[in-house]
Design a protein around this motif. Sequence first.
Motif, PDB file in Angstrom:
ATOM      1  N   PHE A 157       0.842  -1.193   0.000  1.00  0.00           N
ATOM      2  CA  PHE A 157       0.000   0.000   0.000  1.00  0.00           C
ATOM      3  C   PHE A 157       0.880   1.246   0.000  1.00  0.00           C
ATOM      4  O   PHE A 157       2.028   1.213   0.443  1.00  0.00           O
ATOM      5  N   ASN A 158       0.318   2.354  -0.494  1.00  0.00           N
ATOM      6  CA  ASN A 158       1.065   3.603  -0.516  1.00  0.00           C
ATOM      7  C   ASN A 158       1.254   4.173   0.881  1.00  0.00           C
ATOM      8  O   ASN A 158       0.409   3.988   1.766  1.00  0.00           O
ATOM      9  N   SER A 159       2.371   4.873   1.072  1.00  0.00           N
ATOM     10  CA  SER A 159       2.579   5.625   2.307  1.00  0.00           C
ATOM     11  C   SER A 159       1.555   6.753   2.386  1.00  0.00           C
ATOM     12  O   SER A 159       0.993   7.167   1.365  1.00  0.00           O
ATOM     13  N   PRO A 160       1.301   7.301   3.586  1.00  0.00           N
ATOM     14  CA  PRO A 160       0.346   8.402   3.703  1.00  0.00           C
ATOM     15  C   PRO A 160       0.738   9.581   2.822  1.00  0.00           C
ATOM     16  O   PRO A 160       1.879  10.030   2.843  1.00  0.00           O
ATOM     17  N   PHE A 161      -0.202  10.051   1.996  1.00  0.00           N
ATOM     18  CA  PHE A 161      -0.009  11.228   1.134  1.00  0.00           C
ATOM     19  C   PHE A 161       1.232  11.076   0.251  1.00  0.00           C
ATOM     20  O   PHE A 161       1.973  12.033   0.030  1.00  0.00           O
ATOM     21  N   SER A 162       1.476   9.887  -0.255  1.00  0.00           N
ATOM     22  CA  SER A 162       2.691   9.635  -1.032  1.00  0.00           C
ATOM     23  C   SER A 162       2.425   8.542  -2.051  1.00  0.00           C
ATOM     24  O   SER A 162       1.534   7.705  -1.882  1.00  0.00           O
ATOM     25  N   LYS A 163       3.241   8.527  -3.116  1.00  0.00           N
ATOM     26  CA  LYS A 163       3.181   7.454  -4.104  1.00  0.00           C
ATOM     27  C   LYS A 163       4.178   6.344  -3.789  1.00  0.00           C
ATOM     28  O   LYS A 163       4.245   5.341  -4.500  1.00  0.00           O
ATOM     29  N   GLN A 164       4.961   6.543  -2.720  1.00  0.00           N
ATOM     30  CA  GLN A 164       5.904   5.517  -2.322  1.00  0.00           C
ATOM     31  C   GLN A 164       5.147   4.299  -1.784  1.00  0.00           C
ATOM     32  O   GLN A 164       4.221   4.422  -0.989  1.00  0.00           O
ATOM     33  N   ILE A 165       5.551   3.109  -2.231  1.00  0.00           N
ATOM     34  CA  ILE A 165       4.857   1.884  -1.860  1.00  0.00           C
ATOM     35  C   ILE A 165       5.553   1.229  -0.676  1.00  0.00           C
ATOM     36  O   ILE A 165       6.769   1.031  -0.684  1.00  0.00           O
ATOM     37  N   VAL A 166       4.771   0.898   0.348  1.00  0.00           N
ATOM     38  CA  VAL A 166       5.276   0.150   1.492  1.00  0.00           C
ATOM     39  C   VAL A 166       5.085  -1.332   1.200  1.00  0.00           C
ATOM     40  O   VAL A 166       3.961  -1.804   1.006  1.00  0.00           O
ATOM     41  N   ASP A 167       6.188  -2.047   1.120  1.00  0.00           N
ATOM     42  CA  ASP A 167       6.162  -3.470   0.793  1.00  0.00           C
ATOM     43  C   ASP A 167       5.670  -4.253   2.014  1.00  0.00           C
ATOM     44  O   ASP A 167       6.274  -4.187   3.086  1.00  0.00           O
ATOM     45  N   ILE A 168       4.581  -4.980   1.879  1.00  0.00           N
ATOM     46  CA  ILE A 168       4.007  -5.686   3.027  1.00  0.00           C
ATOM     47  C   ILE A 168       4.018  -7.194   2.794  1.00  0.00           C
ATOM     48  O   ILE A 168       3.950  -7.672   1.663  1.00  0.00           O
ATOM     49  N   GLU A 169       4.100  -7.917   3.882  1.00  0.00           N
ATOM     50  CA  GLU A 169       3.990  -9.376   3.845  1.00  0.00           C
ATOM     51  C   GLU A 169       2.654  -9.829   4.419  1.00  0.00           C
ATOM     52  O   GLU A 169       2.125 -10.869   4.029  1.00  0.00           O
ATOM     53  N   THR A 170       2.123  -9.048   5.354  1.00  0.00           N
ATOM     54  CA  THR A 170       0.851  -9.377   5.994  1.00  0.00           C
ATOM     55  C   THR A 170       0.026  -8.111   6.175  1.00  0.00           C
ATOM     56  O   THR A 170       0.555  -6.993   6.135  1.00  0.00           O
ATOM     57  N   CYS A 171      -1.271  -8.275   6.405  1.00  0.00           N
ATOM     58  CA  CYS A 171      -2.158  -7.144   6.714  1.00  0.00           C
ATOM     59  C   CYS A 171      -3.285  -7.657   7.595  1.00  0.00           C
ATOM     60  O   CYS A 171      -4.070  -8.519   7.169  1.00  0.00           O
ATOM     61  N   PRO A 172      -3.402  -7.162   8.827  1.00  0.00           N
ATOM     62  CA  PRO A 172      -4.427  -7.672   9.749  1.00  0.00           C
ATOM     63  C   PRO A 172      -5.849  -7.314   9.360  1.00  0.00           C
ATOM     64  O   PRO A 172      -6.799  -7.857   9.935  1.00  0.00           O
ATOM     65  N   LEU A 173      -6.030  -6.415   8.398  1.00  0.00           N
ATOM     66  CA  LEU A 173      -7.374  -6.051   7.973  1.00  0.00           C
ATOM     67  C   LEU A 173      -8.013  -7.114   7.091  1.00  0.00           C
ATOM     68  O   LEU A 173      -9.232  -7.246   7.046  1.00  0.00           O
ATOM     69  N   LEU A 174      -7.196  -7.863   6.360  1.00  0.00           N
ATOM     70  CA  LEU A 174      -7.700  -8.734   5.305  1.00  0.00           C
ATOM     71  C   LEU A 174      -8.338 -10.002   5.843  1.00  0.00           C
ATOM     72  O   LEU A 174      -7.966 -10.524   6.895  1.00  0.00           O
ATOM     73  N   SER A 175      -9.292 -10.526   5.080  1.00  0.00           N
ATOM     74  CA  SER A 175      -9.885 -11.811   5.399  1.00  0.00           C
ATOM     75  C   SER A 175      -8.817 -12.897   5.275  1.00  0.00           C
ATOM     76  O   SER A 175      -7.799 -12.708   4.602  1.00  0.00           O
ATOM     77  N   PRO A 176      -9.028 -14.046   5.911  1.00  0.00           N
ATOM     78  CA  PRO A 176      -8.035 -15.117   5.817  1.00  0.00           C
ATOM     79  C   PRO A 176      -7.684 -15.498   4.385  1.00  0.00           C
ATOM     80  O   PRO A 176      -6.503 -15.723   4.070  1.00  0.00           O
ATOM     81  N   LYS A 177      -8.665 -15.561   3.496  1.00  0.00           N
ATOM     82  CA  LYS A 177      -8.384 -15.965   2.114  1.00  0.00           C
ATOM     83  C   LYS A 177      -7.561 -14.913   1.373  1.00  0.00           C
ATOM     84  O   LYS A 177      -6.672 -15.250   0.588  1.00  0.00           O
ATOM     85  N   LEU A 178      -7.868 -13.630   1.606  1.00  0.00           N
ATOM     86  CA  LEU A 178      -7.050 -12.583   0.974  1.00  0.00           C
ATOM     87  C   LEU A 178      -5.644 -12.579   1.555  1.00  0.00           C
ATOM     88  O   LEU A 178      -4.668 -12.373   0.831  1.00  0.00           O
TER      89      LEU A 178
END
Length: 442
Positions: A157-178
Motif C-alpha cells: 500500500f502507498n505511504s500516507p499522502f505519497s506514491k511511495q509503496i510500502v512493501d508488506i507481507e501481511t495485513c491484519p485487515l484482510l480476510s483469511p483468504k485474501l
Amino acid sequence: MPSHHNRRNRKSKKPQFTSHPVEVEITRLGAGGDGIGTDNKGRIIYMPYSLPGEIAVGKTIAKRGEGIAAKLESIQQPSKNRVNQKCDYFGQCGGCSMQHMADGAISDWKRETLTKTLHQKGLDDFPINPTKSIPAGTRRRARFAVKPTQNKCVFGFNSPFSKQIVDIETCPLLSPKLSEALSILRQLSGSIEGFSMGGDVQATETQNGLDILFVPNNNGELTLHDRENLIEFANQHQVARIAWENDGWVEPVCALLPADIKFAQTDVAVPIGAFLQPSQAGQDILVDLVCKAVSGAKKIADLYCGCGTFTLPLAALPQKPIIHAADGLEDQVSAMRKAVAGQKITVESIDLAKNPPSSDELNTFDAVVFDPPRAGAQRLAENLAWSNVETIVAVSCNPATLARDLRILVDGGYEIVEATPVDQFTWSAHLEAVVVLKRESL
C-alpha cells in the motif's frame, strides 16, 4: 524602467517552508483522525497518530489550510486511550491511521463525528445510536500498489499522502483468504511482462474464488505469454476471474468460474470492479438496519442499488414487498437483472444524479432507500422532500453530504427517527451511517 509586460511575466518565487520543532497539547481529532492542537505561537498544528490530552512533540513539515502539518516524534504524556499498534507497518503504510487508539474510543469518536456533522446543519433532537463496528480480519476486497524491480516485486500500500509503496507481507485487515493470497499475488504481479511498469492490483474474495483486476500504470499490453501464464495461474489457484484494464477498457482475460456474491439467498455474478461493501460483516449490519427500518412496507424503491446489496434482502422480507431498483451503472444493473429473473423486482438503469424520479413517481412507494456515492443525492433529496413517501432510509459513506441531504428532507417536513454510525473501515477515519426518516402525511 521595466515594462508592464515584463512585470506580468516575472515569476514570483514560492516561499520555502522551514521545518522547526514543535510541542503541542492535543485537544481534539480532525475529520481525518489527526490530532489537532495549538502551539505556543497560536498556530494550529495537525499531528497524525496523536490523541486528545496528549503532549505531542514533532517537527513541522508543511502548511495545511490555516494550520501547519507536523510529523510526530514522541509523546510526552500518553492518553489513556492509547494502545499498542497491531501491525508492524503502521505509521509507514497509509492503509490505517488509527491503530494507536483503543477500539472503544474510535467507536465513540465516530459517533461524535456524526453527531457534530449533523449538528452543523441544525439536525438535532433524535437518537444517535452507538457505533456498530466490524472487527479486523474481515476485508474481502483490497487494492494493492505494485512496482516490479530487478530484485523483487514491491507489493503493498502507498505511504500516507505519497506514491511511495510500502512493501508488506501481511495485513491484519484482510480476510483469511485474501491474506493467504498475498504471496501468490506478489509472485504473479512480478511475472507479467505487460505489468513491468507496475500499477494496481484489485483482489476481491467471491464465493468461487478470487476476482483479480490488473490496472497497469502505463496502459501496458499483455503478451501471449502473459495470457498463458494468467490462465495457468487461475487454474492452479482456483481463481474465479482475472481481468486487465487498459486505458479505461476492461478485458476479461480468463473467467473460469462466476464471480458470485450472495445477497440474501440470491447469487449475483458481479461485474469486474463492481462496487461492494468491503466486508460481509459490514454488509450484514447495513442490510439489517435498512430492512428493520422498512418493516411492513409493501412497495419499496432501492435507489443507487448497485448489484443488489439491499434490493435482494428487501425482496426477501416477510411481507414480500414489490421492489423497484435503479442505478446509473449499467453493468451492475444488468448483473442484478439477470439474477432476479422471476422475482417481484423491477430493475432500471438511470442516472439518478441527473434524472432522479419525480415526486409524483416517488409517491407510488411506501418506502425509499438510497445509498449514493460520496457526492450524495441532492436532487433526489429535493424530489423526496416534495413527496409523501412514508419512510426514507438514507445510507451514506460521507457525513458531510449526508447532512446536506438530510437538511433538505427535514426542511420538506420529514422527521429523523434515528441515526446509526457504522464503522466497517477498521482503524481508519472513514465512517458510514444509516438514517431513518418518517413522514405521517402532507
